[in-house]
Design an enzyme around this catalytic site. Structure first.
Site, short mmCIF file in Angstrom:
data_model
loop_
_atom_site.label_atom_id
_atom_site.label_comp_id
_atom_site.label_asym_id
_atom_site.label_seq_id
_atom_site.Cartn_x
_atom_site.Cartn_y
_atom_site.Cartn_z
N ASP A 9 32.06 40.76 48.08
CA ASP A 9 31.17 41.20 46.91
C ASP A 9 31.79 42.57 46.53
OD1 ASP A 9 27.92 40.96 46.00
OD2 ASP A 9 29.46 41.66 45.03
N ASP A 103 32.65 39.10 40.19
CA ASP A 103 33.19 39.99 41.29
C ASP A 103 32.79 39.37 42.40
OD1 ASP A 103 30.24 39.90 41.09
OD2 ASP A 103 29.87 41.87 41.32
N GLU A 104 32.57 38.21 42.84
CA GLU A 104 32.20 37.44 44.17
C GLU A 104 33.17 36.11 44.38
OE1 GLU A 104 28.09 36.70 45.09
OE2 GLU A 104 27.93 37.18 42.95
#
Length: 388
Positions: A9, A103-104
DNA sequence: AACCGCTTTCGTG
DNA sequence: TTACGCACGAAAGCGGTT
Protein backbone atom coordinates in the site's frame (compact mmCIF):
# COMPACT_ATOMS: atom_id res chain seq x y z
CA UNK A 1 4.68 -25.28 -0.35
CA UNK A 2 3.73 -22.79 2.28
CA UNK A 3 1.91 -19.84 0.72
CA UNK A 4 3.32 -16.33 1.19
CA UNK A 5 1.46 -13.21 0.09
CA UNK A 6 2.43 -9.55 0.20
CA UNK A 7 -0.03 -6.70 0.25
CA UNK A 8 1.59 -3.37 -0.60
CA UNK A 9 0.00 0.00 0.00
CA UNK A 10 1.57 3.32 -1.05
CA UNK A 11 1.59 5.79 1.85
CA UNK A 12 -0.81 8.75 1.50
CA UNK A 13 -0.30 8.26 -2.21
CA UNK A 14 -1.92 11.34 -3.79
CA UNK A 15 -0.51 13.68 -1.13
CA UNK A 16 2.92 12.04 -1.43
CA UNK A 17 2.96 12.66 -5.19
CA UNK A 18 2.09 16.32 -4.67
CA UNK A 19 5.02 16.66 -2.26
CA UNK A 20 7.27 14.83 -4.71
CA UNK A 21 6.38 17.27 -7.49
CA UNK A 22 6.63 20.31 -5.22
CA UNK A 23 9.15 19.70 -2.43
CA UNK A 24 8.27 22.96 -0.69
CA UNK A 25 5.11 21.15 0.48
CA UNK A 26 7.17 18.65 2.48
CA UNK A 27 6.16 18.45 6.14
CA UNK A 28 2.96 20.43 5.60
CA UNK A 29 -0.69 19.56 5.98
CA UNK A 30 -1.78 18.57 2.51
CA UNK A 31 -5.30 17.69 1.46
CA UNK A 32 -5.93 16.27 -1.99
CA UNK A 33 -9.58 16.46 -2.88
CA UNK A 34 -12.26 18.39 -4.66
CA UNK A 35 -12.28 22.16 -4.86
CA UNK A 36 -16.03 22.72 -4.82
CA UNK A 37 -18.14 23.53 -1.74
CA UNK A 38 -19.40 19.95 -1.44
CA UNK A 39 -16.16 18.10 -2.03
CA UNK A 40 -14.50 15.53 0.19
CA UNK A 41 -10.92 14.55 1.05
CA UNK A 42 -9.39 11.93 -1.23
CA UNK A 43 -6.08 11.66 0.59
CA UNK A 44 -4.25 13.77 3.13
CA UNK A 45 -0.68 13.88 4.40
CA UNK A 46 0.15 12.37 7.78
CA UNK A 47 0.69 15.90 9.12
CA UNK A 48 -2.99 16.64 8.39
CA UNK A 49 -4.08 13.33 9.96
CA UNK A 50 -2.77 14.53 13.31
CA UNK A 51 -5.63 17.03 13.29
CA UNK A 52 -8.21 14.32 12.72
CA UNK A 53 -8.47 14.81 8.97
CA UNK A 54 -9.08 11.60 7.00
CA UNK A 55 -10.25 10.30 3.64
CA UNK A 56 -13.92 10.85 2.73
CA UNK A 57 -14.25 13.73 5.18
CA UNK A 58 -15.91 16.88 3.77
CA UNK A 59 -13.20 19.36 2.85
CA UNK A 60 -15.06 22.11 4.72
CA UNK A 61 -14.89 20.06 7.92
CA UNK A 62 -11.25 19.18 7.31
CA UNK A 63 -10.41 22.85 7.02
CA UNK A 64 -12.17 23.64 10.27
CA UNK A 65 -10.05 20.97 11.98
CA UNK A 66 -6.88 22.05 10.22
CA UNK A 67 -7.22 25.62 8.89
CA UNK A 68 -3.63 25.82 7.68
CA UNK A 69 -4.04 22.82 5.39
CA UNK A 70 -3.29 23.27 1.70
CA UNK A 71 -6.05 21.87 -0.50
CA UNK A 72 -4.96 20.60 -3.91
CA UNK A 73 -7.07 19.19 -6.72
CA UNK A 74 -6.51 15.54 -7.66
CA UNK A 75 -4.27 15.01 -10.70
CA UNK A 76 -5.28 11.49 -11.61
CA UNK A 77 -3.15 11.27 -14.77
CA UNK A 78 0.01 11.97 -12.81
CA UNK A 79 -0.93 9.50 -10.08
CA UNK A 80 -1.69 6.82 -12.66
CA UNK A 81 1.73 7.38 -14.23
CA UNK A 82 3.59 6.89 -10.95
CA UNK A 83 1.33 4.00 -10.00
CA UNK A 84 2.35 2.23 -13.19
CA UNK A 85 6.05 2.78 -12.44
CA UNK A 86 5.66 1.31 -8.98
CA UNK A 87 3.66 -1.68 -10.20
CA UNK A 88 6.41 -2.37 -12.72
CA UNK A 89 8.95 -2.48 -9.93
CA UNK A 90 6.76 -5.03 -8.12
CA UNK A 91 6.91 -7.35 -11.15
CA UNK A 92 10.66 -7.74 -10.57
CA UNK A 93 9.83 -9.53 -7.35
CA UNK A 94 6.95 -11.77 -8.34
CA UNK A 95 5.42 -13.03 -11.59
CA UNK A 96 2.01 -12.83 -9.90
CA UNK A 97 1.16 -9.16 -9.16
CA UNK A 98 -2.48 -8.19 -8.82
CA UNK A 99 -3.23 -4.48 -8.67
CA UNK A 100 -6.42 -3.87 -6.69
CA UNK A 101 -6.51 -0.06 -6.76
CA UNK A 102 -4.33 2.80 -7.93
CA UNK A 103 -2.08 2.46 -4.88
CA UNK A 104 -2.36 -1.17 -3.80
CA UNK A 105 -1.30 -4.58 -5.02
CA UNK A 106 -1.04 -8.20 -3.97
CA UNK A 107 2.13 -10.14 -4.73
CA UNK A 108 2.17 -13.91 -4.56
CA UNK A 109 5.61 -14.50 -3.08
CA UNK A 110 5.19 -18.23 -2.56
CA UNK A 111 8.44 -20.02 -3.26
CA UNK A 112 10.61 -16.92 -3.39
CA UNK A 113 12.52 -18.04 -0.29
CA UNK A 114 14.90 -19.60 -2.80
CA UNK A 115 15.78 -16.10 -4.03
CA UNK A 116 15.52 -13.94 -0.92
CA UNK A 117 16.85 -14.83 2.49
CA UNK A 118 13.43 -14.11 3.99
CA UNK A 119 10.09 -12.48 3.11
CA UNK A 120 11.14 -9.57 5.27
CA UNK A 121 14.31 -9.17 3.22
CA UNK A 122 12.33 -9.20 -0.01
CA UNK A 123 9.99 -6.56 1.40
CA UNK A 124 12.90 -4.33 2.39
CA UNK A 125 14.34 -4.62 -1.11
CA UNK A 126 10.98 -3.62 -2.62
CA UNK A 127 10.78 -0.60 -0.32
CA UNK A 128 14.35 0.38 -1.16
CA UNK A 129 13.93 0.11 -4.92
CA UNK A 130 10.60 1.97 -4.96
CA UNK A 131 12.00 4.76 -2.82
CA UNK A 132 15.21 5.12 -4.82
CA UNK A 133 13.44 5.12 -8.16
CA UNK A 134 10.33 7.15 -7.32
CA UNK A 135 10.82 8.78 -3.90
CA UNK A 136 7.64 7.12 -2.57
CA UNK A 137 7.31 5.16 0.64
CA UNK A 138 4.99 2.24 1.14
CA UNK A 139 3.76 -0.27 3.69
CA UNK A 140 4.05 -4.00 3.26
CA UNK A 141 1.91 -6.67 4.88
CA UNK A 142 3.11 -10.26 4.74
CA UNK A 143 0.88 -13.20 5.50
CA UNK A 144 -0.15 -16.72 4.60
CA UNK A 145 -3.17 -15.38 2.66
CA UNK A 146 -4.11 -12.26 0.77
CA UNK A 147 -6.65 -11.27 3.39
CA UNK A 148 -4.16 -11.46 6.25
CA UNK A 149 -1.51 -9.64 4.20
CA UNK A 150 -4.00 -6.85 3.52
CA UNK A 151 -4.74 -6.44 7.21
CA UNK A 152 -1.03 -6.56 8.02
CA UNK A 153 -0.07 -3.74 5.64
CA UNK A 154 -2.42 -1.48 7.55
CA UNK A 155 -1.04 -2.45 10.94
CA UNK A 156 2.14 -0.42 10.89
CA UNK A 157 2.14 2.52 8.54
CA UNK A 158 3.51 4.70 7.05
CA UNK A 159 6.72 3.13 5.75
CA UNK A 160 5.64 -0.01 7.57
CA UNK A 161 6.41 -3.69 7.48
CA UNK A 162 4.36 -6.29 9.30
CA UNK A 163 4.52 -10.05 9.00
CA UNK A 164 1.92 -12.44 10.32
CA UNK A 165 3.39 -15.93 10.36
CA UNK A 166 1.31 -19.06 9.78
CA UNK A 167 -0.59 -20.12 12.86
CA UNK A 168 -0.94 -16.58 14.16
CA UNK A 169 -3.79 -15.49 11.89
CA UNK A 170 -6.51 -15.63 14.52
CA UNK A 171 -4.38 -13.95 17.19
CA UNK A 172 -3.70 -11.15 14.70
CA UNK A 173 -7.38 -10.71 13.88
CA UNK A 174 -8.14 -10.46 17.59
CA UNK A 175 -5.42 -7.83 17.96
CA UNK A 176 -6.76 -5.54 15.27
CA UNK A 177 -10.45 -5.82 16.18
CA UNK A 178 -13.69 -5.90 14.19
CA UNK A 179 -13.67 -2.29 13.06
CA UNK A 180 -10.53 -2.58 10.97
CA UNK A 181 -11.44 -5.81 9.21
CA UNK A 182 -11.72 -5.56 5.43
CA UNK A 183 -15.36 -5.93 4.46
CA UNK A 184 -16.86 -4.70 7.74
CA UNK A 185 -18.07 -1.14 7.30
CA UNK A 186 -20.11 1.26 9.38
CA UNK A 187 -23.45 -0.48 8.88
CA UNK A 188 -22.27 -4.02 9.56
CA UNK A 189 -20.29 -2.86 12.59
CA UNK A 190 -23.42 -1.26 14.00
CA UNK A 191 -25.54 -4.32 13.24
CA UNK A 192 -23.00 -6.54 14.98
CA UNK A 193 -22.99 -4.19 17.97
CA UNK A 194 -26.77 -4.47 18.23
CA UNK A 195 -26.24 -8.20 18.71
CA UNK A 196 -23.63 -7.28 21.36
CA UNK A 197 -20.90 -8.53 19.06
CA UNK A 198 -18.00 -6.11 19.44
CA UNK A 199 -14.96 -8.35 19.16
CA UNK A 200 -13.78 -11.14 16.84
CA UNK A 201 -13.75 -13.51 19.85
CA UNK A 202 -17.46 -12.90 20.41
CA UNK A 203 -18.20 -13.29 16.71
CA UNK A 204 -16.56 -16.72 16.78
CA UNK A 205 -19.11 -17.97 19.29
CA UNK A 206 -21.80 -17.90 16.57
CA UNK A 207 -22.51 -20.87 14.34
CA UNK A 208 -22.27 -20.45 10.56
CA UNK A 209 -26.00 -21.02 10.09
CA UNK A 210 -26.83 -18.40 12.71
CA UNK A 211 -24.64 -15.78 11.06
CA UNK A 212 -26.17 -16.62 7.67
CA UNK A 213 -29.68 -16.11 8.97
CA UNK A 214 -28.61 -12.84 10.57
CA UNK A 215 -26.54 -11.41 7.72
CA UNK A 216 -27.45 -13.41 4.62
CA UNK A 217 -25.76 -16.41 2.99
CA UNK A 218 -22.68 -14.70 1.61
CA UNK A 219 -21.97 -12.13 4.29
CA UNK A 220 -22.72 -14.71 7.00
CA UNK A 221 -20.05 -17.11 5.79
CA UNK A 222 -17.72 -14.17 5.11
CA UNK A 223 -17.95 -13.07 8.75
CA UNK A 224 -17.62 -16.66 9.97
CA UNK A 225 -14.36 -17.00 8.08
CA UNK A 226 -12.61 -13.70 8.65
CA UNK A 227 -12.99 -13.73 12.44
CA UNK A 228 -11.08 -17.03 12.39
CA UNK A 229 -8.31 -15.64 10.19
CA UNK A 230 -9.54 -17.75 7.27
CA UNK A 231 -9.26 -16.03 3.88
CA UNK A 232 -12.78 -15.38 2.56
CA UNK A 233 -11.46 -15.74 -1.00
CA UNK A 234 -13.02 -12.79 -2.74
CA UNK A 235 -10.29 -12.22 -5.31
CA UNK A 236 -10.84 -14.95 -7.89
CA UNK A 237 -13.61 -13.42 -9.94
CA UNK A 238 -14.22 -14.76 -13.43
CA UNK A 239 -14.55 -11.60 -15.51
CA UNK A 240 -18.24 -11.38 -16.42
CA UNK A 241 -19.89 -8.05 -17.12
CA UNK A 242 -18.92 -4.76 -15.60
CA UNK A 243 -20.28 -1.24 -15.46
CA UNK A 244 -19.31 2.25 -16.61
CA UNK A 245 -20.81 5.27 -14.93
CA UNK A 246 -20.54 9.00 -14.41
CA UNK A 247 -22.18 11.14 -11.78
CA UNK A 248 -21.99 14.68 -10.50
CA UNK A 249 -22.95 16.42 -7.29
CA UNK A 250 -23.92 19.97 -8.19
CA UNK A 251 -22.41 22.90 -6.28
CA UNK A 252 -26.01 23.93 -5.60
CA UNK A 253 -29.19 21.94 -6.20
CA UNK A 254 -30.79 22.14 -9.64
CA UNK A 255 -34.50 22.17 -10.51
CA UNK A 256 -34.39 23.28 -14.14
CA UNK A 257 -35.16 20.25 -16.34
CA UNK A 258 -33.32 21.64 -19.34
CA UNK A 259 -30.14 22.05 -17.36
CA UNK A 260 -30.48 18.55 -15.92
CA UNK A 261 -31.09 17.08 -19.38
CA UNK A 262 -28.01 18.86 -20.70
CA UNK A 263 -25.95 17.14 -17.99
CA UNK A 264 -27.59 13.81 -18.83
CA UNK A 265 -26.62 14.34 -22.46
CA UNK A 266 -23.00 15.15 -21.70
CA UNK A 267 -22.62 12.25 -19.31
CA UNK A 268 -24.30 9.87 -21.79
CA UNK A 269 -21.71 10.82 -24.39
CA UNK A 270 -18.85 10.51 -21.99
CA UNK A 271 -19.68 7.02 -20.76
CA UNK A 272 -20.61 5.72 -24.22
CA UNK A 273 -17.30 7.04 -25.49
CA UNK A 274 -15.54 5.01 -22.82
CA UNK A 275 -17.60 1.94 -23.74
CA UNK A 276 -16.85 2.25 -27.43
CA UNK A 277 -13.15 2.75 -26.70
CA UNK A 278 -13.27 -0.58 -24.93
CA UNK A 279 -15.14 -2.16 -27.82
CA UNK A 280 -17.82 -3.69 -25.65
CA UNK A 281 -21.51 -4.57 -25.78
CA UNK A 282 -23.84 -2.65 -23.50
CA UNK A 283 -27.21 -4.06 -22.41
CA UNK A 284 -28.48 -1.81 -19.61
CA UNK A 285 -28.76 1.92 -19.02
CA UNK A 286 -29.47 3.45 -15.62
CA UNK A 287 -29.84 6.79 -13.90
CA UNK A 288 -29.17 7.80 -10.31
CA UNK A 289 -30.77 10.83 -8.69
CA UNK A 290 -30.35 12.31 -5.20
CA UNK A 291 -32.46 15.00 -3.61
CA UNK A 292 -31.24 17.66 -1.15
CA UNK A 293 -32.17 15.42 1.82
CA UNK A 294 -29.89 12.70 0.46
CA UNK A 295 -32.71 10.40 -0.60
CA UNK A 296 -31.32 8.52 -3.55
CA UNK A 297 -33.15 6.55 -6.19
CA UNK A 298 -32.07 4.69 -9.26
CA UNK A 299 -33.80 3.35 -12.34
CA UNK A 300 -32.62 0.96 -15.02
CA UNK A 301 -33.79 -0.29 -18.37
CA UNK A 302 -32.59 -3.30 -20.30
CA UNK A 303 -34.03 -3.11 -23.82
CA UNK A 304 -34.28 -6.30 -25.85
CA UNK A 305 -31.61 -4.94 -28.19
CA UNK A 306 -28.05 -3.87 -27.36
CA UNK A 307 -27.10 -0.22 -26.88
CA UNK A 308 -24.63 1.06 -29.41
CA UNK A 309 -24.68 4.86 -29.40
CA UNK A 310 -24.80 7.81 -27.06
CA UNK A 311 -28.12 9.09 -28.35
CA UNK A 312 -29.73 5.83 -27.31
CA UNK A 313 -28.17 6.13 -23.89
CA UNK A 314 -29.41 9.69 -23.55
CA UNK A 315 -32.95 8.88 -24.71
CA UNK A 316 -33.24 6.00 -22.26
CA UNK A 317 -31.72 8.02 -19.42
CA UNK A 318 -34.10 10.90 -20.08
CA UNK A 319 -37.09 8.55 -20.12
CA UNK A 320 -36.02 6.94 -16.86
CA UNK A 321 -35.50 10.33 -15.28
CA UNK A 322 -38.90 11.64 -16.34
CA UNK A 323 -40.69 8.50 -15.15
CA UNK A 324 -39.06 8.65 -11.73
CA UNK A 325 -38.55 12.26 -10.77
CA UNK A 326 -41.41 14.58 -9.86
CA UNK A 327 -41.39 17.97 -11.54
CA UNK A 328 -39.87 20.82 -9.50
CA UNK A 329 -38.02 18.45 -7.17
CA UNK A 330 -34.46 19.76 -6.71
CA UNK A 331 -31.60 17.48 -7.68
CA UNK A 332 -28.38 17.35 -5.68
CA UNK A 333 -26.72 14.53 -7.62
CA UNK A 334 -27.32 13.19 -11.10
CA UNK A 335 -25.69 10.14 -12.68
CA UNK A 336 -25.87 7.89 -15.71
CA UNK A 337 -24.51 4.39 -15.97
CA UNK A 338 -24.03 1.51 -18.38
CA UNK A 339 -24.53 -1.95 -16.88
CA UNK A 340 -24.14 -5.45 -18.21
CA UNK A 341 -21.17 -4.27 -20.24
CA UNK A 342 -19.69 -7.32 -21.95
CA UNK A 343 -16.33 -7.74 -23.61
CA UNK A 344 -16.29 -8.45 -27.35
CA UNK A 345 -16.12 -12.16 -26.60
CA UNK A 346 -19.58 -12.04 -25.06
CA UNK A 347 -22.17 -14.30 -26.68
CA UNK A 348 -24.38 -11.31 -27.39
CA UNK A 349 -22.00 -9.80 -29.87
CA UNK A 350 -22.51 -12.14 -32.78
CA UNK A 351 -25.55 -11.87 -34.97
CA UNK A 352 -27.19 -8.98 -33.21
CA UNK A 353 -26.42 -6.16 -35.62
CA UNK A 354 -28.05 -5.85 -38.97
CA UNK A 355 -26.31 -3.83 -41.65
CA UNK A 356 -27.77 -0.42 -40.85
CA UNK A 357 -27.06 -0.82 -37.14
CA UNK A 358 -23.46 -1.64 -37.94
CA UNK A 359 -23.22 1.55 -39.99
CA UNK A 360 -24.63 3.65 -37.19
CA UNK A 361 -22.19 2.08 -34.80
CA UNK A 362 -19.28 2.92 -37.06
CA UNK A 363 -20.49 6.49 -37.46
CA UNK A 364 -20.80 6.87 -33.72
CA UNK A 365 -17.23 5.74 -33.26
CA UNK A 366 -16.04 8.31 -35.77
CA UNK A 367 -17.98 11.07 -34.07
CA UNK A 368 -16.49 10.10 -30.74
CA UNK A 369 -13.00 10.06 -32.20
CA UNK A 370 -13.58 13.67 -33.16
CA UNK A 371 -14.79 14.35 -29.65
CA UNK A 372 -11.47 13.14 -28.35
CA UNK A 373 -9.65 15.96 -30.09
CA UNK A 374 -10.85 19.01 -28.24
CA UNK A 375 -13.38 20.76 -26.11
CA UNK A 376 -14.85 22.99 -28.82
CA UNK A 377 -15.34 19.96 -31.02
CA UNK A 378 -16.85 18.12 -28.07
CA UNK A 379 -19.48 20.78 -27.48
CA UNK A 380 -20.29 21.10 -31.16
CA UNK A 381 -20.54 17.36 -31.53
CA UNK A 382 -22.85 17.00 -28.59
CA UNK A 383 -25.12 19.77 -29.78
CA UNK A 384 -25.10 18.43 -33.30
CA UNK A 385 -25.87 14.90 -32.22
CA UNK A 386 -28.67 16.03 -29.93
CA UNK A 387 -30.37 17.96 -32.72
CA UNK A 388 -30.24 15.06 -35.16
C1' DA B 1 -35.87 -24.59 -9.58
C1' DA B 2 -33.35 -21.59 -12.25
C1' DC B 3 -32.95 -17.46 -14.32
C1' DC B 4 -33.81 -12.45 -15.46
C1' DG B 5 -34.79 -7.52 -14.60
C1' DC B 6 -35.06 -4.04 -11.33
C1' DT B 7 -34.02 -1.44 -7.02
C1' DT B 8 -31.65 -0.76 -2.90
C1' DT B 9 -27.88 -1.42 0.28
C1' DC B 10 -23.18 -2.05 1.60
C1' DG B 11 -18.26 -1.70 1.08
C1' DT B 12 -13.80 -0.15 -1.03
C1' DG B 13 -10.07 3.49 -2.13
C1' DT C 1 -22.22 24.05 14.58
C1' DT C 2 -22.81 21.75 10.24
C1' DA C 3 -20.46 20.28 6.47
C1' DC C 4 -20.53 14.18 3.07
C1' DG C 5 -17.51 12.71 -4.06
C1' DC C 6 -17.02 9.44 -7.46
C1' DA C 7 -16.57 4.95 -9.64
C1' DC C 8 -16.98 0.38 -9.13
C1' DG C 9 -18.43 -4.51 -7.59
C1' DA C 10 -21.30 -7.69 -4.91
C1' DA C 11 -25.40 -9.10 -2.94
C1' DA C 12 -30.29 -9.29 -1.22
C1' DG C 13 -34.99 -9.29 -2.05
C1' DC C 14 -38.84 -9.01 -4.98
C1' DG C 15 -41.77 -9.96 -8.92
C1' DG C 16 -41.94 -12.21 -13.09
C1' DT C 17 -41.04 -15.95 -16.64
C1' DT C 18 -39.25 -20.29 -18.41
Amino acid sequence: MEPVFFHIDLDAFFAAVEVLDNPSLKGKCIIVGGIGPRSVVSTCSYEARKYGVHSAMPVAKALSLCPKAIVLPARMKRYAQLSKEVMNIFTRFSPDVTQISIDEAFLDMTGTSLIYSSPRDAALQIKKQVFEETGLTLSVGIGPSRYIAKMASDYNKPDGLCRVSPGNEQRFIDAIGLKKLWGIGKVTLEKLAQHTITTPEKLRTYKLETLQSMFGQIQGSYLFNICRGIDPGIYAQEAKSHSISSEITFPTDIVDRDVLFQYLLEMSHEIMFRALSEGVIVRTVGVKIRDPEFHTISAQKTPDYPIYNATQVYDLAKQLFMNKWPLHTPVRLLGVGLYQVYSGEAPLQTGLFDESETKKRTLEKTVLELQKKGKSVTKATILHTSED
